[in-house]
Write an enzyme that holds these catalytic residues in place. Structure first.
Site, PDB file in Angstrom:
ATOM      1  N   ASP A  13       0.881  -1.169   0.000  1.00  0.00           N
ATOM      2  CA  ASP A  13       0.000   0.000   0.000  1.00  0.00           C
ATOM      3  C   ASP A  13       0.915   1.214   0.000  1.00  0.00           C
ATOM      4  O   ASP A  13       1.512   1.562   1.008  1.00  0.00           O
ATOM      5  CB  ASP A  13      -0.877  -0.035   1.263  1.00  0.00           C
ATOM      6  N   LYS A  75       3.254  11.072  -3.530  1.00  0.00           N
ATOM      7  CA  LYS A  75       2.083  10.489  -4.205  1.00  0.00           C
ATOM      8  C   LYS A  75       1.115  11.570  -4.683  1.00  0.00           C
ATOM      9  O   LYS A  75       0.435  11.397  -5.692  1.00  0.00           O
ATOM     10  CB  LYS A  75       1.367   9.544  -3.249  1.00  0.00           C
ATOM     11  N   GLU A 152      -7.169   0.606  -4.199  1.00  0.00           N
ATOM     12  CA  GLU A 152      -7.115   0.470  -2.738  1.00  0.00           C
ATOM     13  C   GLU A 152      -8.418  -0.069  -2.143  1.00  0.00           C
ATOM     14  O   GLU A 152      -8.377  -1.000  -1.329  1.00  0.00           O
ATOM     15  CB  GLU A 152      -6.722   1.805  -2.101  1.00  0.00           C
ATOM     16  N   ASP A 183     -12.812   5.419   2.984  1.00  0.00           N
ATOM     17  CA  ASP A 183     -11.373   5.497   3.247  1.00  0.00           C
ATOM     18  C   ASP A 183     -10.967   6.941   3.547  1.00  0.00           C
ATOM     19  O   ASP A 183     -10.932   7.781   2.643  1.00  0.00           O
ATOM     20  CB  ASP A 183     -10.606   4.956   2.028  1.00  0.00           C
TER      21      ASP A 183
HETATM   22 MG    MG Z   1      -4.393   4.881   2.409  1.00  0.00          MG
END
Ligand code: MG
Ligand code: ADP
Length: 513
Positions: A13, A75, A152, A183
């Site tokens: 991840d 990211k 994800e 999330d």
């Molecule tokens: Mg995350």
């Protein structure tokens, strides 16, 4: 040729604030691997310290004192040509920065997992093709063969299903289950509605608020404490980078304390003054209510897009460290009428699902865990740029609208505009606007070596498609003739060339001792 190593399944991840690497242990259970500092979560932060490049906790600490040497959360900028902050006079492509993070995760994990070179890496569901490709390139730079790029929320759903028994031993859904994945991480928020049925994992809708996350909750506390300090002392600790750095850390800690305790205190010291501020969970909730409401709004929007009622949703899954805040759980419970499932560690579930996915794709594991099909939708529309006949101005012609189940193909005929034309150029974009400038530029595709003597107006058929992982494919047919492979080259404006990738890979691995 070397025998391929029979490695353990590995999933990564690659998060905005924290990254996690996990593997499937001998008992077939996913397990996060501690890094060399002993932590399961690795800060996605890189410090350039003279000759050394340091990833993780120490780099995050250095943000308080040597911010100019730190690349934070690359990211957020993946898909851009370069990271916008220059470090010691140098600009880095985000792929290389992500490569350093992956490299650390890999080297640290080898100590527990043994040698491996393949892994599954996860990306947010809303990542466009450019960012998916750049993430894959980061893996290459880190010396990792990327088995698959999965979303994800899909990954979290696989982990929840596998570990909580609603997938059977073979990884099949025992009964059709529809779930909503909420999330909330450190800097982004997204919601995805999915359905698991037998071997099928299908995304129904996905949306998000990509500038919202735990750090916004931190900021409310920071401002609260700094304002109290100002009122009492007449000067502002936010104006001093060291005082601010400490305040940021302390407020984040206090926020996390408030997830388990009903009160916390923060001490702000700056100059010769010290200010202690007490805060209760209720006060904190009040000062952040609007942030929570924004996530509530996005959840409702996504439900609407999916055309579903809460009675159609079987489970609500919590992912991301910020879902540890009790207010999140309460809000979702109230909204959905069901208790959200927080049986897994919300910051590890994504990596665990990726490790399970990795097992599905390793030959020597195929008897243990059969492959599941993961059906996604494209999160952005795919189009090509063409000149409008009347105005001559470039316009986007949409080929594959967003939220189409993938894999999917779409073809378009282009025509040669002169005799003996040798090549054609197609500009490919992703986005929802008619104006090419408002879209994400995937690249310019040049098709070479067209057959000789083609008359003007010869049809050239170009087939564009998305693979399961959201990556683009291109096929070309000329004049109805399809068995010939025509050479084409896709130039990505923000991507690294194969030579550049090789050279970053060399560079990053040569720095190791
Ligand atoms: Mg995350
Ligand atoms: P990302 O996906 O953005 O990389 P994570 O899912 O690891 O990140 O979430 C990180 C965020 O979770 C941080 O803002 C952190 O403060 C927050 N967080 C972690 N634990 C808690 C907690 N106990 N209470 C509130 N927030 C928490």
């Amino acid at each position: 040729m070397n025998e391929p190593i029979k490695q353990a399944p590995v999933g990564i991840d690659l998060g905005t604030t924290f990254s996690v690497i996990a593997y499937l242990n001998e008992n077939g259970r996913p397990e996060s691997v501690p890094n060399s500092e002993g932590d399961l979560l690795t800060h996605s932060v890189i410090l350039f310290d003279d000759q050394d490049v340091i990833v993780g906790k120490e780099a995050a600490k250095a943000m308080a004192s040597e911010l100019e040497l730190v690349a934070e959360c690359p990211k957020r900028q993946i898909g851009q040509r370069v990271f916008d902050k220059q470090i010691a006079g140098r600009r880095y492509p985000p792929e290389a920065l992500q490569g350093w993070i992956l490299r650390k995760l890999k080297l640290d994990a080898v100590r527990t997992v043994g040698e491996f070179d393949q892994a599954v890496i996860t990306v947010p569901a809303y990542f466009d093709e450019v960012r998916r490709k750049a993430t894959q390139d980061s893996g290459f730079i880190a010396g990792i063969k990327v088995q698959d790029i999965i979303n994800e929320p899909t990954s979290a759903a696989i982990a929840y299903g596998y570990l909580s028994g609603w997938l059977d031993q073979k990884g099949l859904a025992v009964e059709k289950t529809r779930f909503l994945v909420y999330d909330l991480g450190g800097g982004t928020f997204d919601v995805t509605i999915m359905e698991a049925d037998g071997r099928d994992f299908k995304t129904i809708a996905t949306d998000g608020d990509y500038q919202l996350g735990g750090r916004d909750w931190d900021q409310r506390l920071i401002d609260h404490v700094a304002d109290a300090f100002c009122d009492a002392n007449g000067f502002d600790p936010r104006e001093n980078s060291e005082a601010l750095g400490k305040l940021i850390r302390d407020c984040k800690d206090a926020k996390e304390t408030l997830s388990t305790r009903s009160r916390a205190s923060i001490t702000c010291a700056f100059g010769n003054s010290t200010q202690r501020v007490e805060i209760t969970r209720e006060q904190f909730l009040r000062m952040t209510q609007d942030l929570l409401d924004r996530t509530d709004f996005t959840v409702r929007q996504t439900m609407k897009q999916a055309n579903l009622k809460w009675t159609d949703i079987d489970r609500v899954l919590l992912v991301g460290g910020s879902t540890r805040m009790p207010a999140v759980v309460d809000m979702l419970h109230g909204l959905s009428g069901k208790a959200p499932d927080n049986s897994l560690s919300p910051d590890e579930a994504v990596a665990h699902g990726a490790a399970i996915r990795s097992a599905m794709l390793l030959d020597h594991y195929s008897d243990t865990i059969p492959i599941q099909s993961i059906r996604n939708v494209n999160s952005h529309s795919l189009g090509v740029v063409a000149n409008e006949i009347e105005t001559g101005l470039p316009q986007v012609v949409q080929l594959i609208p967003r939220n189409t189940p993938i894999p999917v193909n779409s073809r378009r005929i282009f025509r040669t505009h002169k005799a003996d034309q040798e090549s054609i150029l197609v500009q490919i974009v992703e986005g929802e606007s008619k104006n090419p400038a408002d879209c994400s530029q995937i690249g310019r595709c040049t098709i070479w070596d067209l057959p000789e003597d083609l008359p003007i107006g010869t049809p050239i058929e170009v087939k564009f498609g998305y693979m399961e992982n959201g990556r683009l494919t291109i096929k070309v047919k000329v004049g109805g003739e399809d068995r010939r492979a025509f050479r084409y080259e896709l130039k990505r404006p923000n991507g690294l060339t194969q030579e550049q990738l090789e050279s970053w890979r060399q560079y990053i691995s040569s720095a190791e001792t």
